[in-house]
Write a protein that holds these residues in place. Structure first.
Motif, PDB file in Angstrom:
ATOM      1  N   GLY A 126      -2.351  35.270  56.432  1.00 18.27           N
ATOM      2  CA  GLY A 126      -2.493  36.617  56.195  1.00 18.27           C
ATOM      3  C   GLY A 126      -1.451  37.719  56.588  1.00 18.27           C
ATOM      4  N   ARG A 127      -0.396  37.106  57.508  1.00 20.35           N
ATOM      5  CA  ARG A 127       0.630  37.865  57.824  1.00 20.35           C
ATOM      6  C   ARG A 127       1.226  38.883  56.981  1.00 20.35           C
ATOM      7  N   PRO A 128       1.898  38.484  55.831  1.00 14.92           N
ATOM      8  CA  PRO A 128       2.318  39.459  54.968  1.00 14.92           C
ATOM      9  C   PRO A 128       1.411  40.395  54.570  1.00 14.92           C
ATOM     10  N   GLU A 129       0.248  40.265  54.154  1.00 19.39           N
ATOM     11  CA  GLU A 129      -0.724  41.196  53.766  1.00 19.39           C
ATOM     12  C   GLU A 129      -0.888  42.335  54.888  1.00 19.39           C
ATOM     13  N   LYS A 130      -0.896  41.872  56.141  1.00 19.27           N
ATOM     14  CA  LYS A 130      -1.084  42.926  57.259  1.00 19.27           C
ATOM     15  C   LYS A 130       0.027  43.730  57.650  1.00 19.27           C
ATOM     16  N   MET A 131       1.223  43.504  56.887  1.00 21.39           N
ATOM     17  CA  MET A 131       2.327  44.137  57.571  1.00 21.39           C
ATOM     18  C   MET A 131       2.758  45.639  56.299  1.00 21.39           C
ATOM     19  N   PRO A 132       2.942  46.718  57.001  1.00 23.70           N
ATOM     20  CA  PRO A 132       3.019  47.770  56.203  1.00 23.70           C
ATOM     21  C   PRO A 132       4.305  47.685  55.547  1.00 23.70           C
ATOM     22  N   LYS A 133       4.383  48.183  54.131  1.00 22.14           N
ATOM     23  CA  LYS A 133       5.815  48.303  53.412  1.00 22.14           C
ATOM     24  C   LYS A 133       5.979  49.550  53.106  1.00 22.14           C
ATOM     25  N   THR A 134       7.391  49.819  53.274  1.00 22.31           N
ATOM     26  CA  THR A 134       7.599  51.167  52.603  1.00 22.31           C
ATOM     27  C   THR A 134       8.212  50.902  51.396  1.00 22.31           C
ATOM     28  N   ASP A 135       7.750  51.609  50.419  1.00 27.61           N
ATOM     29  CA  ASP A 135       7.895  51.490  49.138  1.00 27.61           C
ATOM     30  C   ASP A 135       8.975  52.455  48.674  1.00 27.61           C
ATOM     31  N   THR A 136      10.278  51.602  48.313  1.00 25.21           N
ATOM     32  CA  THR A 136      11.381  52.535  48.199  1.00 25.21           C
ATOM     33  C   THR A 136      11.831  52.944  46.629  1.00 25.21           C
ATOM     34  N   HIS A 137      10.712  52.764  45.869  1.00 24.82           N
ATOM     35  CA  HIS A 137      11.082  53.085  44.453  1.00 24.82           C
ATOM     36  C   HIS A 137       9.631  53.476  43.462  1.00 24.82           C
ATOM     37  N   VAL A 138       9.406  54.687  43.827  1.00 25.63           N
ATOM     38  CA  VAL A 138       7.943  55.250  43.343  1.00 25.63           C
ATOM     39  C   VAL A 138       8.357  56.292  42.228  1.00 25.63           C
TER      40      VAL A 138
ATOM     41  N   ARG B 154       2.691  58.523  29.891  1.00 28.29           N
ATOM     42  CA  ARG B 154       1.538  59.562  30.064  1.00 28.29           C
ATOM     43  C   ARG B 154       1.854  59.933  31.508  1.00 28.29           C
ATOM     44  N   ASN B 155       0.885  60.798  32.006  1.00 29.75           N
ATOM     45  CA  ASN B 155       1.139  61.349  33.401  1.00 29.75           C
ATOM     46  C   ASN B 155       0.616  60.130  34.184  1.00 29.75           C
ATOM     47  N   PHE B 156       1.643  60.111  35.527  1.00 30.08           N
ATOM     48  CA  PHE B 156       1.232  59.146  36.504  1.00 30.08           C
ATOM     49  C   PHE B 156       1.340  60.275  37.760  1.00 30.08           C
ATOM     50  N   ASP B 157       0.274  60.497  38.626  1.00 29.04           N
ATOM     51  CA  ASP B 157       0.397  61.281  39.735  1.00 29.04           C
ATOM     52  C   ASP B 157      -0.012  60.725  40.991  1.00 29.04           C
ATOM     53  N   LEU B 158       0.101  61.040  41.951  1.00 29.66           N
ATOM     54  CA  LEU B 158      -0.307  60.616  43.235  1.00 29.66           C
ATOM     55  C   LEU B 158      -1.239  59.855  43.457  1.00 29.66           C
ATOM     56  N   GLN B 159      -2.475  60.183  42.713  1.00 32.24           N
ATOM     57  CA  GLN B 159      -3.912  59.861  42.738  1.00 32.24           C
ATOM     58  C   GLN B 159      -3.886  58.166  42.081  1.00 32.24           C
ATOM     59  N   ASP B 160      -3.041  58.017  41.075  1.00 34.77           N
ATOM     60  CA  ASP B 160      -2.897  56.986  40.337  1.00 34.77           C
ATOM     61  C   ASP B 160      -2.115  55.816  41.152  1.00 34.77           C
ATOM     62  N   TYR B 161      -1.205  56.481  41.961  1.00 36.72           N
ATOM     63  CA  TYR B 161      -0.219  55.692  42.923  1.00 36.72           C
ATOM     64  C   TYR B 161      -1.113  55.071  43.899  1.00 36.72           C
ATOM     65  N   LYS B 162      -1.928  55.869  44.510  1.00 36.84           N
ATOM     66  CA  LYS B 162      -2.636  55.516  45.591  1.00 36.84           C
ATOM     67  C   LYS B 162      -3.846  54.654  45.144  1.00 36.84           C
ATOM     68  N   GLU B 163      -4.447  54.695  43.888  1.00 36.40           N
ATOM     69  CA  GLU B 163      -5.445  53.814  43.322  1.00 36.40           C
ATOM     70  C   GLU B 163      -4.784  52.366  43.291  1.00 36.40           C
ATOM     71  N   ALA B 164      -3.619  52.526  42.779  1.00 40.71           N
ATOM     72  CA  ALA B 164      -2.859  51.142  42.178  1.00 40.71           C
ATOM     73  C   ALA B 164      -2.622  50.429  43.615  1.00 40.71           C
ATOM     74  N   THR B 165      -1.943  51.214  44.532  1.00 42.71           N
ATOM     75  CA  THR B 165      -1.792  50.438  45.888  1.00 42.71           C
ATOM     76  C   THR B 165      -2.622  50.311  47.097  1.00 42.71           C
ATOM     77  N   LYS B 166      -3.868  50.603  46.722  1.00 42.70           N
ATOM     78  CA  LYS B 166      -5.058  50.633  47.853  1.00 42.70           C
ATOM     79  C   LYS B 166      -4.838  49.418  48.782  1.00 42.70           C
ATOM     80  N   SER B 167      -4.791  48.181  48.161  1.00 47.24           N
ATOM     81  CA  SER B 167      -4.666  46.943  48.687  1.00 47.24           C
ATOM     82  C   SER B 167      -3.321  46.672  49.123  1.00 47.24           C
ATOM     83  N   SER B 168      -2.289  47.205  49.088  1.00 45.07           N
ATOM     84  CA  SER B 168      -0.889  46.725  49.226  1.00 45.07           C
ATOM     85  C   SER B 168      -0.260  47.365  50.512  1.00 45.07           C
ATOM     86  N   ASN B 169      -0.978  47.923  51.359  1.00 50.61           N
ATOM     87  CA  ASN B 169      -0.448  48.403  52.799  1.00 50.61           C
ATOM     88  C   ASN B 169       0.805  48.995  52.693  1.00 50.61           C
ATOM     89  N   ILE B 170       0.741  50.145  51.822  1.00 55.10           N
ATOM     90  CA  ILE B 170       2.026  51.115  51.727  1.00 55.10           C
ATOM     91  C   ILE B 170       1.991  52.165  52.862  1.00 55.10           C
TER      92      ILE B 170
END
Length: 311
Positions: free
Chosen positions: A32-44, A65-81
């Motif tokens: 599980g090493r990769p999943e534990k490392m934080p990512k900087t998402d350079t293209h949001v 359609r509209n895509f706001d910060l809440q949409d992004y947070k929900e989509a990335t909640k398990s991606s360690n951004i």
């Protein structure tokens, strides 16, 4: 560099290379090493259809359609951004400053937004300087993404605008396809002190059996120390039938050419939804890169991005 040395034969993008058995590159992520490392998402991207207009979205109904910060947070909640770089989202002409201003306001309540790559037209002549000065008044603006003309390296108007960009010490995101890579090489040579970031692996022509043009372009760009590459967008090139086995050779090729110090991760939200979920892309990236050392993973997951975009 302590990474696996890849065979040139295996990374030759002939039809046979693209059909390389998945077992050859198989990696089982047991710790599980990769999943534990934080990512900087350079293209949001964020789409604000209430305040901005995006003509190109009419041809992309699945994300129109509209895509706001809440949409992004929900989509990335398990991606360690851990950090985000907002990427200009293709607003209609003249709206780059308004978009960057709105995102700067969002950042007041979302500390993960550490940088903005704003839209600007670099072919406006004297008006380019004024536009860049206005954008630079926003502290989060780190770079520019603009239309890339076929004659970028020779157009007097574009070069004048690019010189203004260089004087402001802004980075430049390259959004292009393989036929324009040679032009990008010439531009990067003219401005060796400017940081370039190639978006989406240079949009390889995955639907064609012969990817030599892309291959050669990547090799030439990688020879220039001021050019970096963004690992993103590749599942969208394949569409709904993408797989780890299909995208892996392209990612490994840019890793081999650019090395671990000039690569960054990106999610390409919400465009990624045209091919899959954010989580499925994030997991694929983790699986493909899981064979590398902790030090190398930290570089491509967040350290390089933090340095390149000056976060």
């Amino acid at each position: 560099m302590n990474r696996r040395t890849f065979s040139n034969n295996l990374l030759s993008f002939s039809t046979s290379a693209l059909c390389t058995p998945s077992a050859m590159w198989f990696y089982e992520n047991r710790d599980g090493r990769p999943e534990k490392m934080p990512k900087t998402d350079t293209h949001v991207h964020l789409f604000d259809l209430h305040n901005l207009s995006y003509g190109w979205l009419k041809n992309s109904p699945t994300i129109n359609r509209n895509f706001d910060l809440q949409d992004y947070k929900e989509a990335t909640k398990s991606s360690n951004i851990g950090k985000m770089v907002f990427m200009e989202s293709g607003t209609d002409a003249g709206l780059g400053l308004k978009e960057a201003t709105l995102v700067s306001q969002l950042a007041l309540s979302e500390p993960k937004i550490k940088g903005i790559v704003a839209r600007a037209d670099l072919s406006q002549g004297p008006d380019t300087e004024e536009a860049l000065e206005q954008l630079c008044e926003l502290p989060l603006v780190k770079g520019i993404r603009a239309g890339f003309p076929k004659n970028a390296a020779t157009s007097s108007d574009f070069l004048a605008g690019f010189k203004a960009l260089a004087n402001h010490r802004l980075s430049f995101d390259l959004l292009l396809s393989p036929p324009l890579m040679d032009e990008a090489v010439e531009l990067a040579k003219k401005f060796p002190d400017t940081t370039f970031i190639l978006d989406h692996l240079g949009n390889p022509n995955v639907g064609e059996a012969d990817t030599t043009l892309w291959q050669n372009g990547i090799a030439k760009l990688a020879e220039l120390p001021n050019v970096n590459c963004k690992i993103s967008g590749i599942i969208t090139r394949f569409g709904q039938d993408w797989s780890v086995e299909k995208i892996k050779p392209y990612i490994l090729y840019v890793i081999e050419k650019f090395g671990m110090d000039r690569l960054v991760f990106a999610g390409d939200w919400p465009v990624v939804l045209k091919a899959g979920s954010y989580q499925s892309w994030s997991r694929a990236f983790e699986k493909i890169t899981g064979q590398f050392s902790d030090e190398e993973l930290h570089k491509i997951y967040h350290k390089n991005a933090d340095r390149i975009y000056r976060l």
